[in-house]
Write a protein that holds these residues in place. Structure first.
Motif, PDB file in Angstrom:
ATOM      1  N   TYR A   8      38.560  43.214  40.335  1.00 15.23           N
ATOM      2  CA  TYR A   8      38.168  41.798  40.426  1.00 15.23           C
ATOM      3  C   TYR A   8      36.950  41.604  39.526  1.00 15.23           C
ATOM      4  N   TYR A  24      41.385  40.990  37.303  1.00 12.45           N
ATOM      5  CA  TYR A  24      41.657  39.615  37.708  1.00 12.45           C
ATOM      6  C   TYR A  24      40.331  38.867  37.749  1.00 12.45           C
ATOM      7  N   ALA A  34      40.786  36.991  46.219  1.00 15.38           N
ATOM      8  CA  ALA A  34      40.951  37.950  45.120  1.00 15.38           C
ATOM      9  C   ALA A  34      42.032  38.965  45.464  1.00 15.38           C
TER      10      ALA A  34
END
Ligand code: PGA
Length: 254
Positions: free
Chosen positions: A212, A168, A185
């Motif tokens: 992340y 992500y 996050a």
């Protein structure tokens, strides 16, 4: 328990000489071996894959590529086939990085075809998803990330999804020095995992690693590492220095 993966995305940095010097310096910075409780990967440019792969043998640090093409072979000038990467011992391949999407016009359909091509050849894709700043400000983060995940994973089996890595990476946090907060996050990562669970089942969703990425550095790594939802990091700028990358690997030990 998922093992965090800390992956270095060198982008278009480092010659062969620089890349090979890095591996030695990283080993030294890690005190000779990869610590337990974490996995690490280095994704150099294509030109440095072979020599870096040779040096990484036996270190426990995996070799990754930054891109691949969706076809197995053929008249595709300038592209690199998944089987060519597999032959070099490449384990991970970054797919759908926001720079590929925005600068090179990769859409969700191509990203999905690349994810499937990677699996056909035994490679593990690191599928990048993330919203742009204007999308976040318009409250569209969930819709954008859900669409990217849905389309990116189309046609995969639950067993493939379980092996996949998703990164992500909010686009506004990449290379800007402005990282997301750990809480933000983790919230988006929870949402991704729930979406995967709804489509592929709880077992696959709990096995899948979700990293992340976006301005992760040694100074802020703890902010992300403390969330059990966040399974490591995809790191650009801070992965170019061996001491800094070693510190990041240490920070994500679980
Ligand atoms: P950054 O890049 O760590 O330099 O923000 C992350 C990435 O693009 O994967």
């Amino acid at each position: 328990m998922r093992t965090p993966l800390v992956a270095a995305n060198w982008k278009m940095h480092k010659t062969v000489a620089e890349a090979t010097a890095f591996v030695g310096a990283l080993q030294a910075a890690l005190g000779g071996s990869l610590p337990a409780g974490v996995e690490a990967a280095i994704c150099p440019p294509f030109t440095a894959l072979y020599p870096v792969g040779q040096l990484l043998r036996g270190t426990g640090i995996a070799l990754g590529a930054q891109n691949l093409y969706k076809e197995d072979q053929g008249a595709f000038t300038g592209e690199v086939a998944p089987g060519m990467l597999a032959e070099l011992g490449v384990r991970y391949v970054i797919v759908g990085h926001s720079e590929r999407r925005s600068l090179f016009g990769e859409d969700d359909a191509l990203v999905n075809a690349k994810v499937r091509a990677a699996f056909r050849h035994g490679l593990t894709p690191i599928l990048c998803v993330g919203e742009r700043l204007e999308e976040r400000e318009a409250g569209e983060t969930e819709a954008v990330v859900t669409r990217q995940v849905d389309r990116g994973l189309e046609g995969l089996s639950p067993a493939e999804v379980a092996r996949l890595v998703i990164a992500y990476e909010p686009v506004w946090a990449i290379g800007t020095g402005r990282a997301a907060t750990g809480e933000d996050a983790a919230a988006v990562i929870r949402l991704i995992r729930e979406r995967v669970a709804a489509r592929f089942g709880r077992e696959a969703a709990e096995a899948l690693r979700i990293q992340y990425g976006g301005s992760v550095k040694p100074e802020n790594a703890g902010e992300f590492a403390r969330y059990p939802e966040i399974d490591g990091a995809l790191v650009g700028g801070a992965s170019l220095d061996p001491r800094s990358f070693a510190a990041l690997i240490q920070a994500f030990r679980r």
